[in-house]
Scaffold this active site. Structure first.
Site, PDB file in Angstrom:
ATOM      1  N   LYS A  72       0.781  -1.390   0.044  1.00  0.00           N
ATOM      2  CA  LYS A  72      -0.059   0.020  -0.060  1.00  0.00           C
ATOM      3  C   LYS A  72       1.047   1.343   0.018  1.00  0.00           C
ATOM      4  O   LYS A  72       1.998   1.240   0.536  1.00  0.00           O
ATOM      5  CB  LYS A  72      -0.933  -0.120   1.419  1.00  0.00           C
ATOM      6  CG  LYS A  72      -2.159   0.755   1.112  1.00  0.00           C
ATOM      7  CD  LYS A  72      -3.337  -0.036   0.420  1.00  0.00           C
ATOM      8  CE  LYS A  72      -4.454   0.650  -0.098  1.00  0.00           C
ATOM      9  NZ  LYS A  72      -5.504  -0.520  -0.468  1.00  0.00           N
TER      10      LYS A  72
HETATM   11  P1  NAD Z   1     -12.963   7.352  -3.084  1.00  0.00           P
HETATM   12  O1  NAD Z   1     -12.022   8.613  -2.842  1.00  0.00           O
HETATM   13  O2  NAD Z   1     -13.377   7.283  -4.784  1.00  0.00           O
HETATM   14  O3  NAD Z   1     -14.278   7.666  -2.566  1.00  0.00           O
HETATM   15  C1  NAD Z   1     -14.276   7.527  -0.938  1.00  0.00           C
HETATM   16  C2  NAD Z   1     -15.468   8.117  -0.467  1.00  0.00           C
HETATM   17  O4  NAD Z   1     -15.591   8.398   0.973  1.00  0.00           O
HETATM   18  C3  NAD Z   1     -15.687   9.806  -0.969  1.00  0.00           C
HETATM   19  O5  NAD Z   1     -17.051   9.899  -1.338  1.00  0.00           O
HETATM   20  C4  NAD Z   1     -15.542  10.573   0.246  1.00  0.00           C
HETATM   21  O6  NAD Z   1     -16.223  11.930   0.192  1.00  0.00           O
HETATM   22  C5  NAD Z   1     -16.052   9.556   1.500  1.00  0.00           C
HETATM   23  N1  NAD Z   1     -15.399   9.979   2.603  1.00  0.00           N
HETATM   24  C6  NAD Z   1     -14.009  10.143   2.906  1.00  0.00           C
HETATM   25  N2  NAD Z   1     -13.946  10.403   4.295  1.00  0.00           N
HETATM   26  C7  NAD Z   1     -15.352  10.140   4.624  1.00  0.00           C
HETATM   27  C8  NAD Z   1     -15.996   9.834   6.222  1.00  0.00           C
HETATM   28  N3  NAD Z   1     -14.816  10.232   7.155  1.00  0.00           N
HETATM   29  N4  NAD Z   1     -17.081   9.637   6.168  1.00  0.00           N
HETATM   30  C9  NAD Z   1     -18.005   9.652   5.266  1.00  0.00           C
HETATM   31  N5  NAD Z   1     -17.336   9.546   3.965  1.00  0.00           N
HETATM   32  C10 NAD Z   1     -16.297   9.583   3.908  1.00  0.00           C
HETATM   33  O7  NAD Z   1     -12.097   6.068  -2.604  1.00  0.00           O
HETATM   34  P2  NAD Z   1     -12.701   4.541  -3.094  1.00  0.00           P
HETATM   35  O8  NAD Z   1     -11.670   4.227  -4.078  1.00  0.00           O
HETATM   36  O9  NAD Z   1     -14.162   4.595  -3.313  1.00  0.00           O
HETATM   37  O10 NAD Z   1     -12.212   3.843  -1.643  1.00  0.00           O
HETATM   38  C11 NAD Z   1     -13.204   3.774  -0.658  1.00  0.00           C
HETATM   39  C12 NAD Z   1     -12.712   2.552   0.193  1.00  0.00           C
HETATM   40  O11 NAD Z   1     -12.629   1.230  -0.564  1.00  0.00           O
HETATM   41  C13 NAD Z   1     -11.493   2.747   0.816  1.00  0.00           C
HETATM   42  O12 NAD Z   1     -11.383   2.264   2.319  1.00  0.00           O
HETATM   43  C14 NAD Z   1     -10.334   2.008  -0.054  1.00  0.00           C
HETATM   44  O13 NAD Z   1      -9.420   1.543   0.650  1.00  0.00           O
HETATM   45  C15 NAD Z   1     -11.276   0.888  -0.403  1.00  0.00           C
HETATM   46  N6  NAD Z   1     -11.048   0.016  -1.462  1.00  0.00           N
HETATM   47  C16 NAD Z   1     -11.001   0.685  -2.974  1.00  0.00           C
HETATM   48  C17 NAD Z   1     -10.547  -0.057  -3.724  1.00  0.00           C
HETATM   49  C18 NAD Z   1     -10.639   0.677  -5.225  1.00  0.00           C
HETATM   50  O14 NAD Z   1     -10.708  -0.165  -6.217  1.00  0.00           O
HETATM   51  N7  NAD Z   1     -10.991   1.744  -5.528  1.00  0.00           N
HETATM   52  C19 NAD Z   1     -10.523  -1.310  -3.610  1.00  0.00           C
HETATM   53  C20 NAD Z   1     -10.496  -1.875  -2.436  1.00  0.00           C
HETATM   54  C21 NAD Z   1     -10.786  -1.268  -1.332  1.00  0.00           C
END
Ligand code: NAD
Length: 418
Positions: A107
């Site tokens: 990561k």
């Molecule tokens: P992103 O940046 O596209 O979206 C994150 C969202 O969460 C945004 O809408 C943001 O405003 C919101 N957010 C941030 N802090 C917040 C809070 N304190 N309370 C409520 N909402 C909040 O990110 P993403 O890629 O969608 O990732 C989201 C989660 O999924 C993370 O934990 C990430 O590690 C996990 N994840 C992502 C992927 C991927 O392919 N992008 C894969 C596996 C896991």
């Protein structure tokens, strides 16, 4: 390992210790499995648009190299810290192993607020980070992907910076790239669609009907929004959503297309008038059948675990539930947990497909990608469910156990050098 000390790293270690105790992993194998192989922290000076120079801090942690190159996302968020990155790298290891991918976990992250940076500042920051990481990464060494705060554009800048250094195009250095740059069809949607697929399997398992089910999604970013659209496609009513600005609730269901349009215009769901504004804390306690935390770690805690009202807790985010909350959830058998390392594995599975396509310069159709994705997710879901039922352990213990044991087997078979 004091350098990694952080609440999220302690949480990942605590989960590992529970798994190691349950599966009686010998003491002399535990530290080797648990602690990251290596990590790198870099200072990133960049010119800001106003003429000043600002120094950001970036990290990359490679958890283990036993099963192949390391793989994992890159996060841009103000709270990024080495220990948090190390925890996320550890979870990536168990996730890749559970899905049977030939990777160790990694990561990375930069402590910054991407919404406060211009495109040119983001580009300079991303390119400088990539440049600093060059001795540490490679398409057969460590491959990055998007995570919170990063996207396809970030990956395209990284690929370009790395390729300028090597003198030829190296698409396999990152996944989650634009399709026109060697990205895979379906990668952007893969995590959220995988979440939707697994929720559907869980509904089937516990006898819920999509048409009579309501969902609440915390975090309407890449993962949360695609998961919400997938659920709506199955007939589930999405009654609550949120982002960092706060939450929205509409008992009759939120019009996701209208909301998406609003976010495209305003970069936030704040101000959307067809739902009632609520707090993120209250959102998690809304009555619903399906609760999808898709934002940050440590959202379901000992404070609110007894108050959540769902039947399925689908952990789309990494580490959304603390071990203290797990103790409470273990006493609530009516809640079916799809643990993070299973629930959001769709992203790294399609990243693996993208990497394979890049290495071969031979690209698949979206149908091929999705078929292969759902086949792997189905296998992992059945494996975890069967282990959980057979051993009478939680879905989390079963998922982590499956992942940790595969890495343990790999280390045993390869031996310890010298
Ligand atoms: P992103 O940046 O596209 O979206 C994150 C969202 O969460 C945004 O809408 C943001 O405003 C919101 N957010 C941030 N802090 C917040 C809070 N304190 N309370 C409520 N909402 C909040 O990110 P993403 O890629 O969608 O990732 C989201 C989660 O999924 C993370 O934990 C990430 O590690 C996990 N994840 C992502 C992927 C991927 O392919 N992008 C894969 C596996 C896991």
């Amino acid at each position: 390992m004091e350098i990694y000390d952080h609440p999220t790293f302690r949480m990942a270690c605590h989960q590992f210790d529970l798994v190691a105790d349950y599966w009686q992993i010998p003491d002399n194998e535990r530290a080797r499995l648990k602690f990251p192989k290596r990590s790198m922290t870099v200072a990133l000076p960049i010119h800001m648009d106003d003429g000043s120079t600002k120094v950001f801090t970036g990290h990359r942690v490679q958890h283990h190299l036993t099963l192949g190159p390391t793989k994992g996302g890159l996060r841009y968020h103000p709270d990024v810290a080495l220990g948090e990155v190390a925890a996320l790298a550890m979870w990536m290891s168990w996730k890749c192993a559970l899905a049977g991918l030939p990777y160790g976990g990694a990561k990375g992250g930069i402590a910054c607020n991407p919404s406060k940076l211009s495109m040119t500042e983001l580009e300079r920051l991303t390119r400088r980070y990539t440049q600093e990481m060059i001795p540490f990464i490679g398409e057969k060494v460590d491959v990055m992907a998007p995570d919170m705060g990063t996207n396809e554009q970030t990956m395209a800048w990284m690929m370009d910076t790395y390729s300028v250094h090597t003198g030829y195009t190296v698409p396999g250095i990152v996944t989650g790239k634009p399709v026109s740059m060697g990205g895979s069809l379906g990668r952007r949607e893969s995590t959220g669609r995988g979440v939707g697929y697994l929720i559907n399997r869980a509904m089937d398992t516990i006898g819920l009907t999509p048409g009579q089910s309501r969902a609440v999604v915390q975090g309407f970013g890449n993962v949360g929004s695609v998961a919400a659209f997938s659920l709506a496609k199955f007939g589930v009513k999405v009654v609550g959503v949120s982002d960092v600005s706060g939450g929205l609730y509409n008992a009759n269901g939120i019009d996701l297309l209208k909301l998406d349009k609003h976010i495209a215009e305003h970069r936030s769901l704040a101000g959307f008038t067809e739902a009632e504004p609520i707090s993120n804390a209250y959102l998690l306690e809304l009555p619903c059948e399906i609760l999808v935390p898709a934002a940050m770690e440590r959202q379901i805690t000992e404070t609110n675990a007894a108050n959540i009202k769902c039947r399925i807790l689908a952990e789309a985010a990494n580490g959304p539930t603390t071990p203290e909350a797990d103790v409470i959830l273990d006493q609530r058998p009516e809640i079916f947990v799809i643990p993070d390392i299973l629930c959001n594995a769709g992203g790294v599975i399609v990243s693996y497909f993208e990497w394979v396509q890049d290495l071969q310069s031979f690209f698949w159709t979206e149908t091929e990608v999705m078929d292969k994705l759902f086949r792997i997710l189905e296998g992992a879901f059945v494996q975890v469910l069967n282990l959980s039922r057979k051993q009478k352990v939680s879905m989390r213990m079963a998922a982590l156990g499956g992942g940790v044991k595969r890495v343990q087997d790999g280390k045993r078979i390869r031996g310890l050098f010298p």
